[in-house]
Design an enzyme around this catalytic site. Structure first.
Site, short mmCIF file in Angstrom:
data_model
loop_
_atom_site.label_atom_id
_atom_site.label_comp_id
_atom_site.label_asym_id
_atom_site.label_seq_id
_atom_site.Cartn_x
_atom_site.Cartn_y
_atom_site.Cartn_z
N LYS A 143 0.84 -1.18 0.00
CA LYS A 143 0.00 0.00 0.00
C LYS A 143 0.89 1.24 0.00
CE LYS A 143 -1.69 1.89 3.89
NZ LYS A 143 -0.86 2.57 4.88
N HIS A 173 -0.83 -5.24 5.78
CA HIS A 173 -0.11 -6.00 6.82
C HIS A 173 -0.99 -6.32 8.02
CE1 HIS A 173 0.57 -2.12 8.82
NE2 HIS A 173 0.92 -2.78 9.90
N LYS A 177 -1.35 -9.94 10.91
CA LYS A 177 -1.24 -9.93 12.37
C LYS A 177 -1.94 -11.17 12.93
CE LYS A 177 -1.09 -4.90 12.89
NZ LYS A 177 0.14 -4.54 13.59
N HIS A 235 -6.73 -0.88 6.48
CA HIS A 235 -6.63 -1.69 7.70
C HIS A 235 -7.96 -1.81 8.44
CE1 HIS A 235 -2.49 -1.40 6.76
NE2 HIS A 235 -2.20 -0.30 7.41
N LYS A 331 -3.47 9.42 15.26
CA LYS A 331 -2.08 9.47 15.74
C LYS A 331 -2.00 10.39 16.95
CE LYS A 331 -0.07 8.18 11.38
NZ LYS A 331 0.22 6.77 11.65
#
Ligand code: BG6
Length: 484
Positions: A143, A173, A177, A235, A331
Site C-alpha cells: 500500500k 499488513h 497480524k 486496515h 495518531k
C-alpha cells in the site's frame, strides 16, 4: 516446516520498509528454520552498492530491528550468505541484464515491489522484456494501492497487463497480524459466538486503532493521504470485513475474499454528519519533552488533512441492519491500542428488581495489540449478604498467558505474509476487486469533506481525540471505550 526454495527479488531493497520489516522478517524466518538454506534474496535498487554493501545494510537492519533473543552471530552470518545485490534503474536499462542470470530455474520466483506505485508499470514491463518473470512468478505490492478508485483501477490494469490475478499479492499488513487471523478462528471455530453475531443481539461494534506516534518523517506522504486513506480504506476496512462477513464455505483464498467483498459492497454511504476529523496539536513551549503539532510536522500551516478520524458506518444487509459500526483511528493519542469491541443488547426482561442501576451490557473485546487477547464482560452477583446485586466482571484471556511460550513468540505480520507468498497462499492478501470496492466506498466520503473545505478539529497530543468524536456516540446514547 521449511517452505520450498525461492529466489526473492526486493525492488527498493535499500528503503525504509526493507530495513524495518522485510529483511528483519526474512532473517527471523531463517532463524526459525522456515527459510530453506539455499533460498536467495536479491536486493535491487538504484543505490550503487555491491553484494557486500547490501549485506552490511541488512546486518544493520537486523541489529536495529530484531529482538535480542534472535541476535545470533552465526545465524546472522549464514543468513547474509543468502543475500545478493544488483544496482538497477527501474525506468532505464541499467542492471536488468545482470539480474536475469542470478535467478535459478525450478524454484519459486517472487518479486517484492517495495517502491512507489508510479514504478510498478516500469518494473513489471522490464521483468517481461528481459524474460525474468515466468508464468508462475509472484509479485508483492505494498500500500498505498492508489489514492482513489481511478488510480487503483489504473494500477490494477497496469499489473494485469503482465500478471494474472493469481500472481499478484497485495499486502495489507493488518491481515498478517496473528490476532487478526484469530478473528476468523474465534468466529468460525466456535459455536458460542456465531448465533449471537447479528443485529438481533449486537447493539453496536467499535473498532479502534489508536497510535501514540505522530507522522514523524513521513509528513510529505501523509499530508497527501490522511487517516482515511492511510488507515480506514485498508486496515480498518479489513477488520470490519472479518467481523461482518458471512462464514466462507472454506478457508480458501477466493471463498474468504468473496465474503469480504460482499461486506464492502454492502457499506452505506456515510453522511458528513457521521464523520469527525481531527488534527493533533503540539506541546511546544511546555517543557523539554514538548512535541510538534501536525501542522509543524507536515510543514504546511494550511493543511486540512486529518490525523484522526471517527465515523459511523452501516452494513446494509440482513445480518447487520440496524447495528452501527463505529470506527476510529488517529495518531498521537493517549495510548497505542487496537481493539474490536462488540457490545451486545440487553436481555429481553430483567428478573432482578435492583438491577436497573448496576446492569451493564455484555461486551466482547478482541485486543489486537498490545497484549493480544480476548475479554468478555459478563454480569455476576456481587458477593456478600446484601441481596441480589449485580456487578460486571471480565472473563479475561491473554493469548500469551493461555498459550505459554508459543503465545509470546508471535511472528511479525510481514514475515508471515512473505512466507505465504512463497507458499502461494493468497488468503491474507487483497484481491483487485476488493481494493477497488473499498475505494468506491471511500471516494465520495473524502470528496464530501474536500468540497466543504473543512478544517479538522484540533485535539491535544495524548488525548483520546477531538471532542466532537465523543458526541458522535453520545447522541446515539452510547460511549466510546476509553483508550488506555
Ligand atoms: C501503516 C500506516 O500502514 O500502518 C501507518 O501507513 C501506521 O501510518 C501503521 O502507523 C500502523 O501499523 P501497526 O502495525 O503499527 O499498527
Amino acid at each position: 516446516i521449511p517452505v520450498d526454495s525461492f529466489d526473492l527479488v526486493i525492488f527498493g531493497a535499500t528503503g525504509d520498509l526493507a530495513a524495518r520489516k522485510v529483511l528483519p522478517g526474512l532473517y527471523r524466518r531463517f532463524y526459525s528454520g522456515q527459510m530453506p538454506a539455499d533460498a536467495r534474496i536479491i536486493g535491487a535498487a538504484r543505490a550503487d552498492l555491491d553484494a557486500a554493501g547490501f549485506r552490511d545494510f541488512a546486518a544493520r537492519a537486523i541489529r536495529d530491528h530484531v529482538g535480542p533473543a534472535k541476535q545470533d552471530k552465526a545465524q546472522i552470518a549464514a543468513f547474509l550468505e543468502a543475500l545478493d545485490y544488483v544496482a538497477l534503474d527501474a525506468t532505464g536499462t541499467q542492471g536488468w541484464e545482470e539480474l536475469a542470470p542470478k535467478l535459478r530455474a525450478g524454484v519459486v520466483r517472487a518479486f517484492y515491489f517495495s517502491v512507489a506505485p508510479a514504478l510498478f508499470g516500469d518494473i513489471a514491463e522490464r521483468l517481461h522484456q528481459h524474460g525474468i518473470a515466468t508464468a508462475d512468478s509472484r509479485i508483492v505490492v505494498e500500500k498505498p494501492f492508489g489514492r482513489d478508485l481511478e488510480t487503483a483501477k489504473a494500477l490494477n490494469a497496469t499489473l494485469a497487463t503482465h500478471f494474472a490475478e493469481s500472481q499478484i499479492y497485495r499486502i495489507d499488513h493488518y491481515l498478517g497480524k496473528e490476532t487478526v487471523q484469530n478473528l476468523m478462528a474465534v468466529r468460525f471455530a466456535n459455536i458460542l459466538f456465531e448465533p449471537l453475531w447479528n443485529s438481533q443481539y449486537v447493539d453496536h461494534v467499535q473498532i479502534t486503532v489508536a497510535e501514540t506516534v505522530g507522522v514523524g518523517g513521513r509528513g510529505s506522504y501523509y499530508d497527501k493521504s490522511g487517516a482515511m486513506r492511510d488507515m480506514v480504506q485498508n486496515h480498518l476496512m479489513q477488520l470490519l470485513c472479518l467481523i461482518a462477513m458471512e462464514p466462507p464455505y472454506h478457508f480458501d483464498p477466493d471463498a474468504v475474499r468473496d465474503e469480504k467483498l460482499k461486506v464492502i459492497r454492502a457499506l452505506q454511504p456515510v453522511p458528513q454528519a457521521d464523520i469527525v476529523r481531527g488534527q493533533y496539536l503540539g506541546t511546544r513551549g511546555r517543557g523539554k519533552d514538548s512535541v510538534s503539532s501536525y501542522l509543524e510536522d507536515v510543514e504546511n500551516p494550511d493543511s486540512r488533512t486529518e490525523s484522526y478520524i471517527a465515523l459511523k458506518v452501516h452494513v446494509a444487509n440482513w445480518r447487520w441492519q440496524g447495528t452501527p459500526f463505529y470506527l476510529r483511528t488517529g495518531k498521537r493519542l493517549r495510548a497505542r491500542t487496537s481493539e474490536i469491541a462488540i457490545t451486545f443488547k440487553q436481555p429481553p426482561h430483567s428478573i432482578f428488581d435492583d438491577a436497573a442501576d448496576t446492569w451493564q451490557e455484555n461486551v466482547l473485546v478482541i485486543r489486537l495489540q498490545p497484549n493480544e487477547g480476548m475479554n468478555l464482560k459478563v454480569m455476576i452477583k456481587e458477593p456478600g449478604p446484601g441481596g441480589m446485586r449485580l456487578v460486571q466482571v471480565p472473563l479475561d484471556m491473554s493469548f500469551a498467558e493461555a498459550l505459554g511460550e508459543e503465545g509470546t513468540d508471535i511472528p511479525d505480520a510481514y514475515e508471515r505474509l512473505i512466507m505465504d507468498v512463497i507458499r502461494g497462499n493468497q488468503t491474507l492478501f487483497m484481491r483487485g476487486d476488493e481494493v477497488e470496492a473499498a475505494w468506491a466506498w471511500a471516494d465520495p466520503i473524502i470528496r464530501g469533506w474536500e468540497e466543504r473545505i473543512e478544517k479538522p478539529q484540533a485535539y491535544d497530543t495524548g488525548s483520546s481525540g477531538p471532542d466532537d468524536a465523543l458526541m458522535l456516540m453520545h447522541r446515539d446514547g452510547r460511549r466510546w471505550r476509553s483508550i488506555h
